[in-house]
Design a protein around this motif. Sequence first.
Motif, short mmCIF file in Angstrom:
data_model
loop_
_atom_site.label_atom_id
_atom_site.label_comp_id
_atom_site.label_asym_id
_atom_site.label_seq_id
_atom_site.Cartn_x
_atom_site.Cartn_y
_atom_site.Cartn_z
N ALA A 73 2.12 -1.53 5.44
CA ALA A 73 2.23 -0.15 4.97
C ALA A 73 3.64 0.40 5.20
O ALA A 73 4.23 1.01 4.30
CB ALA A 73 1.19 0.72 5.66
N LEU A 74 4.18 0.19 6.38
CA LEU A 74 5.52 0.71 6.69
C LEU A 74 6.59 0.04 5.85
O LEU A 74 7.53 0.68 5.39
CB LEU A 74 5.81 0.52 8.18
CG LEU A 74 4.95 1.36 9.14
CD1 LEU A 74 5.28 1.02 10.59
CD2 LEU A 74 5.17 2.83 8.88
N TYR A 75 6.45 -1.25 5.64
CA TYR A 75 7.41 -2.00 4.83
C TYR A 75 7.41 -1.47 3.39
O TYR A 75 8.47 -1.24 2.79
CB TYR A 75 7.05 -3.48 4.85
CG TYR A 75 8.08 -4.40 4.24
CD1 TYR A 75 9.05 -5.01 5.03
CD2 TYR A 75 8.09 -4.66 2.87
CE1 TYR A 75 9.99 -5.87 4.48
CE2 TYR A 75 9.03 -5.52 2.31
CZ TYR A 75 9.98 -6.11 3.11
OH TYR A 75 10.92 -6.95 2.55
N LEU A 76 6.22 -1.29 2.83
CA LEU A 76 6.12 -0.81 1.45
C LEU A 76 6.50 0.66 1.34
O LEU A 76 7.06 1.09 0.32
CB LEU A 76 4.69 -1.03 0.93
CG LEU A 76 4.24 -2.49 0.83
CD1 LEU A 76 2.77 -2.56 0.41
CD2 LEU A 76 5.11 -3.28 -0.13
N ALA A 77 6.19 1.44 2.38
CA ALA A 77 6.57 2.86 2.37
C ALA A 77 8.08 3.02 2.28
O ALA A 77 8.58 3.89 1.57
CB ALA A 77 6.04 3.55 3.63
N ALA A 78 8.80 2.16 3.00
CA ALA A 78 10.27 2.22 2.98
C ALA A 78 10.83 1.89 1.60
O ALA A 78 11.95 2.27 1.27
CB ALA A 78 10.85 1.26 4.02
N LYS A 79 10.00 1.20 0.79
CA LYS A 79 10.41 0.87 -0.58
C LYS A 79 9.90 1.90 -1.60
O LYS A 79 10.03 1.69 -2.80
CB LYS A 79 9.89 -0.53 -0.95
CG LYS A 79 10.62 -1.66 -0.25
CD LYS A 79 10.06 -3.01 -0.67
CE LYS A 79 10.94 -4.15 -0.19
NZ LYS A 79 12.21 -4.25 -0.94
N LYS A 98 1.28 9.05 9.19
CA LYS A 98 2.46 9.81 9.65
C LYS A 98 3.70 8.92 9.67
O LYS A 98 4.79 9.32 9.22
CB LYS A 98 2.20 10.37 11.05
CG LYS A 98 3.34 11.23 11.58
CD LYS A 98 3.02 11.80 12.95
CE LYS A 98 4.18 12.63 13.48
NZ LYS A 98 3.89 13.18 14.84
N LEU A 99 3.55 7.69 10.15
CA LEU A 99 4.68 6.76 10.20
C LEU A 99 5.18 6.41 8.80
O LEU A 99 6.39 6.29 8.57
CB LEU A 99 4.28 5.49 10.95
CG LEU A 99 4.05 5.62 12.46
CD1 LEU A 99 3.40 4.36 13.02
CD2 LEU A 99 5.37 5.91 13.18
N CYS A 100 4.25 6.25 7.87
CA CYS A 100 4.64 5.93 6.49
C CYS A 100 5.41 7.08 5.86
O CYS A 100 6.40 6.86 5.13
CB CYS A 100 3.39 5.63 5.65
SG CYS A 100 2.65 4.04 6.00
N GLU A 101 4.97 8.29 6.12
CA GLU A 101 5.67 9.46 5.58
C GLU A 101 7.06 9.58 6.17
O GLU A 101 8.02 9.90 5.46
CB GLU A 101 4.85 10.72 5.87
CG GLU A 101 3.55 10.77 5.05
CD GLU A 101 2.63 11.90 5.45
OE1 GLU A 101 1.70 12.20 4.68
OE2 GLU A 101 2.84 12.49 6.53
N GLU A 102 7.19 9.25 7.46
CA GLU A 102 8.51 9.27 8.10
C GLU A 102 9.42 8.18 7.52
O GLU A 102 10.64 8.33 7.51
CB GLU A 102 8.35 9.08 9.61
CG GLU A 102 7.70 10.26 10.31
CD GLU A 102 7.39 9.98 11.77
OE1 GLU A 102 7.59 8.81 12.21
OE2 GLU A 102 6.96 10.90 12.47
N ALA A 103 8.80 7.09 7.03
CA ALA A 103 9.57 5.98 6.45
C ALA A 103 9.96 6.24 5.00
O ALA A 103 10.67 5.44 4.39
CB ALA A 103 8.77 4.69 6.54
#
Length: 253
Positions: A22-28, A47-52
């Motif tokens: 999720a975090l990897y894809l969120a950053a993209k 929350k972490l995804c939104e921050e990313a």
Amino acid sequence: MQVKDAVVAITGGGQGLGRSMALYLAAKGARLALIDMLEDKLNETVKLCEEAGGQAKGYVCNVAKEDQVEATFSAISQDFGGLDALVNNAGILRDGMLLKAQDGKVTKKLSLEQWQAVIDVNLTGVFLCGREAAVQMIESGRKGCIINISSVSRAGNFGQTNYSAAKSGVVAMTVAWAKELARYGIRSMAIAPGFIQTEMTASMKPEALEMMTKQIPLRRMGQPDEIAHTVAYIIENDYVSGRVVEVDGGIRI
């Protein structure tokens, strides 16, 4: 398909490999629908995804329950306006040898409960989520991609009759779906991770970790981002379907 702005559902998305994906894809720039049974973990990951830099929403769901899965994927399409990709990542372990015997007497058996729990989540859950993801993709007229997380253990691993059977079944479903769903523009792929450095492996005894690592030709465990990178590759390559990408450092069980 580009990851940026794609709507991607991830089961088991609240923690572990699911969170890393999720975090990897969120950053993209992906838009993420995260599915898990643990609401607190989901909220943390959202929350972490939104921050990313990504958009994310959590859905509490038991992937082994048909009514919950149907309702969840319907809600995802309503909330995001459609669905582009699914990563079937949710899974559990209930390891145990088929049986143990001493002096010609069987002393312990792998229980039906251990078997069924793993099959329910790791195989039936993949079936239900894959089916409902395909329903949403077809009915919205969107081409899509289903990525099933298998395992190097699919070949049959000591003490993992239930897990190995489920992960082998996941691969068979992947191939069947690639053949059946291609007419609708839907691809189906599997990833078979080897030993990956996660919270679970971090809790192992150092000597057990050392012994395990020695079996890997690259002499190290994989990183969660290396699985996440493979997910992104599959999403973006529109000509891969019906195959298993092995991300295992060269190990063979």
